[in-house]
Design a protein around this motif. Structure first.
Motif, PDB file in Angstrom:
ATOM      1  N   LEU A   1       0.845  -1.185   0.000  1.00 16.68           N
ATOM      2  CA  LEU A   1       0.000   0.000   0.000  1.00 16.68           C
ATOM      3  C   LEU A   1       0.885   1.240   0.000  1.00 16.68           C
ATOM      4  O   LEU A   1       1.768   1.378   0.835  1.00 16.68           O
ATOM      5  CB  LEU A   1      -0.893   0.009   1.243  1.00 16.68           C
ATOM      6  CG  LEU A   1      -2.099  -0.935   1.229  1.00 16.68           C
ATOM      7  CD1 LEU A   1      -2.693  -1.045   2.621  1.00 16.68           C
ATOM      8  CD2 LEU A   1      -3.145  -0.426   0.240  1.00 16.68           C
ATOM      9  N   GLU A   2       0.645   2.123  -0.925  1.00 18.04           N
ATOM     10  CA  GLU A   2       1.424   3.351  -0.981  1.00 18.04           C
ATOM     11  C   GLU A   2       0.544   4.586  -0.905  1.00 18.04           C
ATOM     12  O   GLU A   2       1.048   5.700  -0.919  1.00 18.04           O
ATOM     13  CB  GLU A   2       2.231   3.398  -2.281  1.00 18.04           C
ATOM     14  CG  GLU A   2       3.242   2.254  -2.408  1.00 18.04           C
ATOM     15  CD  GLU A   2       4.022   2.322  -3.705  1.00 18.04           C
ATOM     16  OE1 GLU A   2       3.700   3.216  -4.528  1.00 18.04           O
ATOM     17  OE2 GLU A   2       4.929   1.504  -3.894  1.00 18.04           O
ATOM     18  N   THR A   3      -0.755   4.371  -0.784  1.00 19.02           N
ATOM     19  CA  THR A   3      -1.672   5.511  -0.803  1.00 19.02           C
ATOM     20  C   THR A   3      -2.367   5.710   0.537  1.00 19.02           C
ATOM     21  O   THR A   3      -3.343   6.429   0.624  1.00 19.02           O
ATOM     22  CB  THR A   3      -2.740   5.320  -1.892  1.00 19.02           C
ATOM     23  OG1 THR A   3      -3.427   4.071  -1.646  1.00 19.02           O
ATOM     24  CG2 THR A   3      -2.113   5.296  -3.259  1.00 19.02           C
ATOM     25  N   THR A   4      -1.870   5.066   1.586  1.00 18.56           N
ATOM     26  CA  THR A   4      -2.470   5.257   2.898  1.00 18.56           C
ATOM     27  C   THR A   4      -1.390   5.591   3.918  1.00 18.56           C
ATOM     28  O   THR A   4      -0.208   5.340   3.711  1.00 18.56           O
ATOM     29  CB  THR A   4      -3.212   3.984   3.372  1.00 18.56           C
ATOM     30  OG1 THR A   4      -2.264   2.910   3.455  1.00 18.56           O
ATOM     31  CG2 THR A   4      -4.319   3.610   2.428  1.00 18.56           C
ATOM     32  N   GLY A   5      -1.815   6.143   5.022  1.00 17.48           N
ATOM     33  CA  GLY A   5      -0.874   6.487   6.082  1.00 17.48           C
ATOM     34  C   GLY A   5      -0.469   5.284   6.908  1.00 17.48           C
ATOM     35  O   GLY A   5       0.465   5.348   7.695  1.00 17.48           O
ATOM     36  N   SER A   6      -1.183   4.176   6.765  1.00 16.30           N
ATOM     37  CA  SER A   6      -0.874   2.952   7.498  1.00 16.30           C
ATOM     38  C   SER A   6      -0.948   1.756   6.555  1.00 16.30           C
ATOM     39  O   SER A   6      -1.702   1.761   5.589  1.00 16.30           O
ATOM     40  CB  SER A   6      -1.866   2.761   8.650  1.00 16.30           C
ATOM     41  OG  SER A   6      -1.704   1.500   9.262  1.00 16.30           O
ATOM     42  N   ARG A   7      -0.178   0.720   6.884  1.00 13.63           N
ATOM     43  CA  ARG A   7      -0.227  -0.520   6.115  1.00 13.63           C
ATOM     44  C   ARG A   7      -0.742  -1.670   6.973  1.00 13.63           C
ATOM     45  O   ARG A   7      -0.683  -2.822   6.555  1.00 13.63           O
ATOM     46  CB  ARG A   7       1.163  -0.848   5.564  1.00 13.63           C
ATOM     47  CG  ARG A   7       1.693   0.235   4.618  1.00 13.63           C
ATOM     48  CD  ARG A   7       3.031  -0.148   4.017  1.00 13.63           C
ATOM     49  NE  ARG A   7       3.523   0.902   3.118  1.00 13.63           N
ATOM     50  CZ  ARG A   7       4.633   0.791   2.391  1.00 13.63           C
ATOM     51  NH1 ARG A   7       5.365  -0.309   2.464  1.00 13.63           N
ATOM     52  NH2 ARG A   7       5.013   1.778   1.603  1.00 13.63           N
ATOM     53  N   ASP A   8      -1.206  -1.329   8.132  1.00 13.57           N
ATOM     54  CA  ASP A   8      -1.722  -2.342   9.056  1.00 13.57           C
ATOM     55  C   ASP A   8      -3.180  -2.629   8.715  1.00 13.57           C
ATOM     56  O   ASP A   8      -4.024  -1.729   8.806  1.00 13.57           O
ATOM     57  CB  ASP A   8      -1.600  -1.837  10.494  1.00 13.57           C
ATOM     58  CG  ASP A   8      -2.006  -2.889  11.502  1.00 13.57           C
ATOM     59  OD1 ASP A   8      -3.186  -3.302  11.482  1.00 13.57           O
ATOM     60  OD2 ASP A   8      -1.161  -3.292  12.319  1.00 13.57           O
ATOM     61  N   PRO A   9      -3.539  -3.843   8.334  1.00 17.47           N
ATOM     62  CA  PRO A   9      -4.919  -4.162   7.932  1.00 17.47           C
ATOM     63  C   PRO A   9      -5.945  -3.874   9.021  1.00 17.47           C
ATOM     64  O   PRO A   9      -7.019  -3.336   8.735  1.00 17.47           O
ATOM     65  CB  PRO A   9      -4.856  -5.660   7.618  1.00 17.47           C
ATOM     66  CG  PRO A   9      -3.436  -5.933   7.301  1.00 17.47           C
ATOM     67  CD  PRO A   9      -2.646  -5.015   8.165  1.00 17.47           C
ATOM     68  N   ASP A  10      -5.611  -4.225  10.255  1.00 15.47           N
ATOM     69  CA  ASP A  10      -6.553  -3.987  11.356  1.00 15.47           C
ATOM     70  C   ASP A  10      -6.751  -2.497  11.595  1.00 15.47           C
ATOM     71  O   ASP A  10      -7.864  -2.033  11.837  1.00 15.47           O
ATOM     72  CB  ASP A  10      -6.051  -4.660  12.640  1.00 15.47           C
ATOM     73  CG  ASP A  10      -6.095  -6.185  12.553  1.00 15.47           C
ATOM     74  OD1 ASP A  10      -6.941  -6.699  11.795  1.00 15.47           O
ATOM     75  OD2 ASP A  10      -5.280  -6.838  13.219  1.00 15.47           O
ATOM     76  N   GLU A  11      -5.661  -1.754  11.545  1.00 20.88           N
ATOM     77  CA  GLU A  11      -5.741  -0.314  11.750  1.00 20.88           C
ATOM     78  C   GLU A  11      -6.565   0.344  10.640  1.00 20.88           C
ATOM     79  O   GLU A  11      -7.388   1.240  10.909  1.00 20.88           O
ATOM     80  CB  GLU A  11      -4.327   0.265  11.791  1.00 20.88           C
ATOM     81  CG  GLU A  11      -4.234   1.641  12.428  1.00 20.88           C
ATOM     82  CD  GLU A  11      -2.799   2.051  12.660  1.00 20.88           C
ATOM     83  OE1 GLU A  11      -2.455   2.373  13.806  1.00 20.88           O
ATOM     84  OE2 GLU A  11      -2.015   2.051  11.689  1.00 20.88           O
ATOM     85  N   LEU A  12      -6.379  -0.101   9.424  1.00 26.79           N
ATOM     86  CA  LEU A  12      -7.140   0.431   8.294  1.00 26.79           C
ATOM     87  C   LEU A  12      -8.621   0.079   8.409  1.00 26.79           C
ATOM     88  O   LEU A  12      -9.497   0.912   8.143  1.00 26.79           O
ATOM     89  CB  LEU A  12      -6.570  -0.101   6.978  1.00 26.79           C
ATOM     90  CG  LEU A  12      -5.239   0.529   6.545  1.00 26.79           C
ATOM     91  CD1 LEU A  12      -4.543  -0.344   5.522  1.00 26.79           C
ATOM     92  CD2 LEU A  12      -5.480   1.937   5.987  1.00 26.79           C
ATOM     93  N   ARG A  13      -8.905  -1.145   8.810  1.00 23.87           N
ATOM     94  CA  ARG A  13     -10.307  -1.556   8.962  1.00 23.87           C
ATOM     95  C   ARG A  13     -11.021  -0.689   9.999  1.00 23.87           C
ATOM     96  O   ARG A  13     -12.136  -0.218   9.773  1.00 23.87           O
ATOM     97  CB  ARG A  13     -10.372  -3.034   9.378  1.00 23.87           C
ATOM     98  CG  ARG A  13     -11.784  -3.540   9.666  1.00 23.87           C
ATOM     99  CD  ARG A  13     -11.776  -4.966  10.148  1.00 23.87           C
ATOM    100  NE  ARG A  13     -10.908  -5.150  11.291  1.00 23.87           N
ATOM    101  CZ  ARG A  13     -11.245  -4.782  12.544  1.00 23.87           C
ATOM    102  NH1 ARG A  13     -12.412  -4.200  12.781  1.00 23.87           N
ATOM    103  NH2 ARG A  13     -10.409  -4.996  13.541  1.00 23.87           N
ATOM    104  N   ILE A  14     -10.366  -0.467  11.123  1.00 21.93           N
ATOM    105  CA  ILE A  14     -10.956   0.355  12.180  1.00 21.93           C
ATOM    106  C   ILE A  14     -11.177   1.783  11.688  1.00 21.93           C
ATOM    107  O   ILE A  14     -12.219   2.400  11.951  1.00 21.93           O
ATOM    108  CB  ILE A  14     -10.048   0.342  13.428  1.00 21.93           C
ATOM    109  CG1 ILE A  14     -10.031  -1.045  14.061  1.00 21.93           C
ATOM    110  CG2 ILE A  14     -10.514   1.382  14.445  1.00 21.93           C
ATOM    111  CD1 ILE A  14      -8.992  -1.221  15.161  1.00 21.93           C
TER     112      ILE A  14
END
Length: 378
Positions: free
Chosen positions: A54-67
């Motif tokens: 992932l290069e278009t988000t501030g995080s690459r953590d799936p759980d963090e992104l889901r939340i």
């Protein structure tokens, strides 16, 4: 019942205020509509499922992104809270703001986020001035931003734009009331759980956003730690009543679970100014003292631990009454030691007993120490 806006503000009032912000995590602008947000979510899910980077988000953590996406697409009240602490960027005309309004807000966010990062770093002499300066700057920036009526008008306009029945106009008033505590939250979090509370105390002095309320917020945050330490000392004093064989495990537990809390409290709410810290300080001294007297009364007056325990007790004693009590006990034990030295060497005595023999002075000394122990443990 606490409203969702207030609940959300209190949940994020910690050192991750900006790092866990939903707009920072997803790299979405704060004015992104539901369609844009949903598209970004679908893209992120597809990329993650494909195992790509992932290069278009501030995080690459799936759980963090889901939340984060759940916050933005779920309850609009929680989304609104994240907007307050996300980057506003240049106005596009939707909110009716002038450029300086957004600029002042974003400068406050950047300064505050940078100040938190500096405070999370291991302290050094060279970093202290920079950290202090950044916290002063963050305090000034947020004070300026919050004082501007257009700041609040921006939020009202955002409520109208989001146009959701769950998000009432009163949400802005709730944010206005609660946001100083939320902004102070990172400092309180680091003060109560961080590794360097003494640094935080310095920054709290420079933090003007909360005003006179800051001290009360610190007290509220530390109340559970007071209660744990107080309960622990009571339990340790009771264990000492079981006999001097409990001394070593009691002292080990005191130094493991109580003293770290006491030291933090002493830094943040010093005993010279706060009665509750002073009481805990005396309780710590009492545990050391009762341990020393317990050994002398039930074990051996020649035990080398006694002097160390009395020294510790004197070091922690905070009130004149406690210091006097320790001195009285120490003198009583010293008298026992003097008598014990003149006890006939051939007399068969158990090592753990002070003995009675036929010397009246020994009986009197034992009676003194016994009286002191009973008085302390009752």
């Amino acid at each position: 019942m606490t409203d969702a806006v207030v609940t959300a503000l209190r949940e994020i009032a910690n050192r991750d205020l900006y790092q866990r912000n939903a707009f920072h995590v997803t790299a979405l602008p704060t004015n992104a509509d539901r369609r844009t947000t949903r598209r970004r979510q679908q893209h992120v899910i597809a990329v993650l499922e494909a195992g790509a980077d992932l290069e278009t988000t501030g995080s690459r953590d799936p759980d963090e992104l889901r939340i984060a996406f759940d916050r933005l697409l779920g309850d609009p009240r929680r989304r609104m809270v994240d907007e307050v602490f996300g980057e506003w960027g240049r106005p596009n005309g939707d909110c009716g703001c002038d450029v300086p309004v957004h600029q002042a807000h974003d400068e406050a966010v950047y300064a505050h986020a940078s100040a938190i990062e500096l405070l999370l770093e291991r302290p050094s002499t060279s970093s202290h001035p920079a950290t202090l300066g950044m916290w002063q700057r963050a305090s000034e920036r947020w004070t300026t931003a919050l004082a501007d009526p257009q700041f609040w008008q921006h939020l009202r306009n955002r409520v109208l734009t989001l146009d959701d029945w769950q998000l009432a106009a009163s949400a802005v008033d709730q944010i206005r009331s609660e946001v100083p505590a939320t902004l102070t939250g990172p400092l309180i979090d680091l003060a109560t759980t961080g590794d360097y509370p003494a640094r935080v105390v310095i920054m709290l002095r420079e933090w003007a956003v909360g005003g006179a309320s800051v001290q009360g917020w610190v007290l509220d945050a530390l109340r559970p730690q007071y209660e744990r330490a107080e309960d622990a000392t009571v339990a340790l004093l009771r264990r000492l009543q079981q006999g001097y064989h409990q001394v070593d495990p009691v002292i080990a537990e005191l130094e493991r679970s109580v003293l770290p809390v006491y030291r933090r409290l002493q830094v943040l709410l010093p005993s010279e100014q706060h009665q509750r810290t002073l009481a805990l300080r005396d309780d710590v001294a009492r545990v050391y003292q009762n341990s020393a007297v317990g050994i002398a009364n039930e074990g051996s007056v020649q035990d080398t631990r006694i002097t160390h325990l009395f020294d510790q007790a004197e070091g922690y004693a905070g009130t004149a009454d406690m210091r006097a009590l320790i001195a009285e006990n120490r003198a009583g034990v010293a008298q026992l030691v003097s008598i014990d030295r003149f006890r006939p060497q051939h007399a068969a005595q158990p090592e753990s007993s002070l003995g009675t023999g036929c010397i009246v002075g020994i009986v009197v000394a034992i009676a003194i120490v016994t009286y002191i122990v009973i008085g302390l443990l009752s």
